[in-house]
Every structure is written in structure tokens, then in C-alpha cells.
Design a protein around this motif. Structure first.
Motif, PDB file in Angstrom:
ATOM      1  N   SER A 163      51.026  48.662  51.728  1.00 13.37           N
ATOM      2  CA  SER A 163      50.056  47.886  52.514  1.00 13.37           C
ATOM      3  C   SER A 163      50.672  47.371  53.814  1.00 13.37           C
ATOM      4  O   SER A 163      50.022  46.675  54.580  1.00 13.37           O
ATOM      5  CB  SER A 163      49.529  46.706  51.693  1.00 13.37           C
ATOM      6  OG  SER A 163      50.566  45.767  51.469  1.00 13.37           O
ATOM      7  N   GLN A 168      50.436  51.624  55.251  1.00  9.45           N
ATOM      8  CA  GLN A 168      48.974  51.746  55.235  1.00  9.45           C
ATOM      9  C   GLN A 168      48.508  52.959  56.040  1.00  9.45           C
ATOM     10  O   GLN A 168      47.490  53.583  55.722  1.00  9.45           O
ATOM     11  CB  GLN A 168      48.305  50.462  55.729  1.00  9.45           C
ATOM     12  CG  GLN A 168      48.657  50.028  57.145  1.00  9.45           C
ATOM     13  CD  GLN A 168      47.854  48.817  57.607  1.00  9.45           C
ATOM     14  OE1 GLN A 168      46.632  48.835  57.642  1.00  9.45           O
ATOM     15  NE2 GLN A 168      48.563  47.743  57.954  1.00  9.45           N
ATOM     16  N   ALA A 185      52.508  48.163  45.864  1.00  8.05           N
ATOM     17  CA  ALA A 185      52.556  46.934  46.656  1.00  8.05           C
ATOM     18  C   ALA A 185      52.879  45.786  45.706  1.00  8.05           C
ATOM     19  O   ALA A 185      52.983  45.998  44.495  1.00  8.05           O
ATOM     20  CB  ALA A 185      51.216  46.713  47.370  1.00  8.05           C
ATOM     21  N   ASP A 189      45.986  41.512  45.346  1.00 11.43           N
ATOM     22  CA  ASP A 189      45.167  41.628  46.564  1.00 11.43           C
ATOM     23  C   ASP A 189      45.559  42.853  47.378  1.00 11.43           C
ATOM     24  O   ASP A 189      44.695  43.552  47.929  1.00 11.43           O
ATOM     25  CB  ASP A 189      45.312  40.365  47.428  1.00 11.43           C
ATOM     26  CG  ASP A 189      44.589  39.171  46.814  1.00 11.43           C
ATOM     27  OD1 ASP A 189      43.795  39.388  45.870  1.00 11.43           O
ATOM     28  OD2 ASP A 189      44.825  38.040  47.259  1.00 11.43           O
ATOM     29  N   LYS A 190      46.869  43.113  47.454  1.00 11.47           N
ATOM     30  CA  LYS A 190      47.329  44.268  48.237  1.00 11.47           C
ATOM     31  C   LYS A 190      46.950  45.581  47.551  1.00 11.47           C
ATOM     32  O   LYS A 190      46.593  46.555  48.208  1.00 11.47           O
ATOM     33  CB  LYS A 190      48.837  44.180  48.473  1.00 11.47           C
ATOM     34  CG  LYS A 190      49.221  43.051  49.434  1.00 11.47           C
ATOM     35  CD  LYS A 190      50.729  42.941  49.623  1.00 11.47           C
ATOM     36  CE  LYS A 190      51.061  41.796  50.572  1.00 11.47           C
ATOM     37  NZ  LYS A 190      52.517  41.636  50.761  1.00 11.47           N
ATOM     38  N   LEU A 193      43.374  46.149  48.255  1.00 15.28           N
ATOM     39  CA  LEU A 193      43.241  46.595  49.646  1.00 15.28           C
ATOM     40  C   LEU A 193      43.503  48.102  49.756  1.00 15.28           C
ATOM     41  O   LEU A 193      42.737  48.843  50.395  1.00 15.28           O
ATOM     42  CB  LEU A 193      44.243  45.823  50.510  1.00 15.28           C
ATOM     43  CG  LEU A 193      44.273  46.105  52.004  1.00 15.28           C
ATOM     44  CD1 LEU A 193      43.026  45.546  52.659  1.00 15.28           C
ATOM     45  CD2 LEU A 193      45.517  45.491  52.639  1.00 15.28           C
ATOM     46  N   ASN A 205      50.783  47.475  41.263  1.00 12.27           N
ATOM     47  CA  ASN A 205      51.634  46.337  41.601  1.00 12.27           C
ATOM     48  C   ASN A 205      52.986  46.545  40.921  1.00 12.27           C
ATOM     49  O   ASN A 205      53.085  46.460  39.699  1.00 12.27           O
ATOM     50  CB  ASN A 205      50.965  45.042  41.123  1.00 12.27           C
ATOM     51  CG  ASN A 205      51.773  43.801  41.476  1.00 12.27           C
ATOM     52  OD1 ASN A 205      52.921  43.886  41.904  1.00 12.27           O
ATOM     53  ND2 ASN A 205      51.163  42.638  41.287  1.00 12.27           N
ATOM     54  N   VAL A 333      49.887  40.160  54.894  1.00 11.75           N
ATOM     55  CA  VAL A 333      49.045  41.271  54.407  1.00 11.75           C
ATOM     56  C   VAL A 333      48.786  42.166  55.614  1.00 11.75           C
ATOM     57  O   VAL A 333      48.082  41.792  56.541  1.00 11.75           O
ATOM     58  CB  VAL A 333      47.719  40.754  53.815  1.00 11.75           C
ATOM     59  CG1 VAL A 333      46.847  41.924  53.392  1.00 11.75           C
ATOM     60  CG2 VAL A 333      47.982  39.823  52.644  1.00 11.75           C
TER      61      VAL A 333
END
Length: 343
Positions: A163, A168, A185, A189-190, A193, A205, A333
Motif C-alpha cells: 500500500s 500500490q 501490508a 485498513d491497508k 485498500l 496482513n 496510508v
């Protein structure tokens, strides 16, 4: 001569371990907005500064890596930035030009023209993009993936720190090429994304995976063709076990190692032999001649809304030290950008 105040971020002393905000000072000096007599330099008003993990390496007391000069305590940090030319003694640049390249972490900078990399021609996209998508990180993703990785349609691609400013884009370039791409990541949240906004086929994760080798076998049952390496350490060791024959490892960064006094060893290197893997490091500076070709590839995709680029923007030079430190705890982020002025 017009003297103006010039706020700077100065390195107090060489850093060991993780950088802290207290390793840097905000100081206020002055600068003349008139070029010195006989100068062939360029006077810049800095607009956007780029926060990048490689800057941590330059904060250490050591021989700088090839092509890098480490920072000097008592002097401003330097890095990539977007600036407006206020005065120029160089024929390539004139007052009012927008440029990107190397500058100092301060409001105004007097720099040799050789530190300016490119004049900005496309101004119908956000100027901040020239610290990221259209700047060094974008070129890094493009050169690393296409020139070093040599992708083929249908290949399986793994991107670590996916990310971030570079990761990205690698994932999106992989999808444009017809590859299957997974990213790792460091937060839910990442991961969301990557899967929901950036178009990765899947993501995980790494902090929730006690067995990285097992995780990679789950996501890549047939193995990995291209690994875009941003973190090093345990991740690289696990990836080596999961590469396919004739796979390519593109070594862009090793952010997990930058703050360690003793770097972690990598034990699975024999797989380079068994699987005939090519593992190659690269420096984006070797590929800037491809910048026009890169712009031809990426600018239409920006204008057509085909590329998503996530920025994490902070305002003001006083917020630059926490932004830089935050890179190493995953606080940001997307691409970390510092706004000094918008014009």
C-alpha cells in the motif's frame, strides 16, 4: 536584496535505531531571494516534499550507498520535492517554471541545476503527484516492474509493503499487464485498500501471519513468478521458498532492516540455484532516461481514471519530522507528502 525567513528541518545528530522526532530540529534562518553574483544555481520555492524510507539510511553515520550522500548533522535534510523557480542562472530553467528533483527540507532552496531532474509539463494533474505517482516512486515502480521484472501476461506477482508509494503502483501495473497480484501490508485498513480500491486480486496482513511460508503457499499454491521486494528480512526468506523456476525477485527496498544495528540473515538463498531465480537490485536513477516513455504510459491512465493513487498529506514543515518518523511504524496510508505551499 529581499531577505525572507526560511524555516528548515535540520538533522541534530546521526541516528541509531528507529528515528525519533527529537532527532530533528525546526530552525528558522533567512535567505536572499536574489541569486548571488556569478551564480549558476537555481533559486526555488519548495511546494511539496516527499517522505521516503531511503532517507533513514542517510541519517546514519556510515559510508553512503553508491550514489547517495549521507546527511550532515546541523544541516537541512534533502530529498525529492516539487518546487517553483523564483530565479535562475541556468538556461534550462526560467522564473515561474515548475520542477521536480532534489531539494532541501526548507521553504526556499538555492540548488545547483544538476539536482533538478525534470521540468513539469503536465499541470492538469495534482502537483503533489510529482512527489509520488509522477515522480521517483512512480518511476521506481515502472522501471522495477517492467525493466527488471520483465512480466508476462498470466504470471503470479507478489508485492510487499503493497500500500506504500511504490507498491500500490506495482500492483496496478501488474493488473494492466494481465498478471495475478497479491499484496501484503501491516493493517486491516491497508489490506482492505489493496483489495477494494487498488485492484489487487487479494491481500493479507503480514502481522497476522505467524507462518509467512504457510501464508504464501496458501495465496500462491503454484508459486510466485515475480516478487517485488520492499521489506527484506523474514518476508524475503519465506518468498525464496515459494518462488517458481525462473522467477524474478526485484529488489527495490528493505525497510524492515533500515533501523536494525544487526541486519537479519536470509537462510534460503540456495533456492536461487535450485529454481534458477534471478534476484536483482536496482536504483531508479539508472532509468530516468525512460521518464518520457513512463509519462506516455501513465498520464493517459490517470486522465481516464484507470490509476488510483493514495496520498497521505500533511501540511506545514513543522509536521515533516513526525511524518518521516511515521513511515517506520506504518502510520501513513499511501504516499507520504508534506505540503509547504500550493503555489
Amino acid at each position: 536584496m529581499a531577505e525572507v525567513k526560511n524555516k528548515q528541518v535540520v538533522l541534530k545528530d546521526y541516528v541509531t535505531g528507529f528515528p525519533k522526532e527529537s532527532d530533528m530540529d525546526i530552525v528558522e534562518g533567512t535567505i536572499s531571494l536574489k541569486l548571488p553574483e556569478g551564480s549558476n544555481e537555481v533559486l526555488l520555492k519548495n511546494l511539496y516534499l516527499s517522505c521516503d524510507p531511503y532517507m533513514r539510511i542517510l541519517m546514519s553515520k556510515m559510508e553512503g550507498p553508491e550514489g547517495f550522500r549521507t546527511y550532515a548533522p546541523g544541516s537541512p535534510l534533502t530529498g525529492y520535492g516539487v518546487a517553483k523557480v523564483l530565479e535562475s542562472a541556468h538556461p534550462d530553467y526560467k522564473k515561474g517554471d515548475l520542477v521536480w528533483g532534489f531539494t532541501k527540507w526548507e521553504e526556499y532552496s538555492l540548488v545547483p541545476a544538476s539536482l533538478i531532474l525534470f521540468k513539469i509539463k503536465h499541470t492538469d494533474v495534482p502537483l503533489s503527484y510529482y512527489t509520488g505517482l509522477l515522480g521517483m516512486p512512480g518511476m521506481t515502480a515502472y522501471a522495477g516492474f517492467f525493466e527488471v521484472g520483465l512480466p508476462k501476461k498470466g504470471e503470479k506477482v507478489f508485492v510487499s509493503a503493497a500500500s506504500g508509494a511504490v507498491g500500490q503502483l506495482v500492483g496496478q501495473f501488474a493488473k494492466f499487464t494481465g498478471c495475478y497480484v497479491i499484496g501484503s501490508a501491516g493493517s486491516k485498513d491497508k489490506v482492505d485498500l489493496l483489495k477494494n480500491k487498488l485492484g489487487f486480486d487479494d491481500a493479507f496482513n503480514y502481522k497476522e501471519e505467524p507462518d509467512l511460508n504457510g501464508a504464501l503457499k496458501r495465496y500462491f499454491p503454484e508459486g510466485i513468478d515475480i516478487y517485488f521486494e520492499n521489506v527484506g528480512g523474514k518476508t524475503l526468506d519465506a518468498v525464496l521458498l515459494n518462488m517458481r523456476v525462473h522467477g524474478r525477485i526485484v529488489v527495490c527496498g528493505m525497510v524492515s532492516q533500515y533501523n536494525l544495528a544487526q541486519h537479519e540473515g536470509v537462510t534460503n538463498l540456495a533456492n536461487l540455484i535450485f529454481k534458477r531465480i534471478r534476484m536483482q537490485g536496482f536504483n531508479v536513477a539508472d532509468y530516468y532516461q525512460l521518464y518520457p516513455k513512463f509519462l506516455e504510459y501513465v498520464v493517459p491512465k490517470i486522465k481516464e481514471g484507470k490509476i488510483v493513487y493514495v496520498e497521505d498529506i500533511v501540511e506545514g514543515l513543522e509536521n515533516a519530522p513526525p511524518a518521516l518518523v511515521g513511515l517506520f511504524s506504518g502510520r501513513n496510508v499511501g504516499k507520504q507528502v508534506i505540503v509547504l505551499a500550493r503555489e
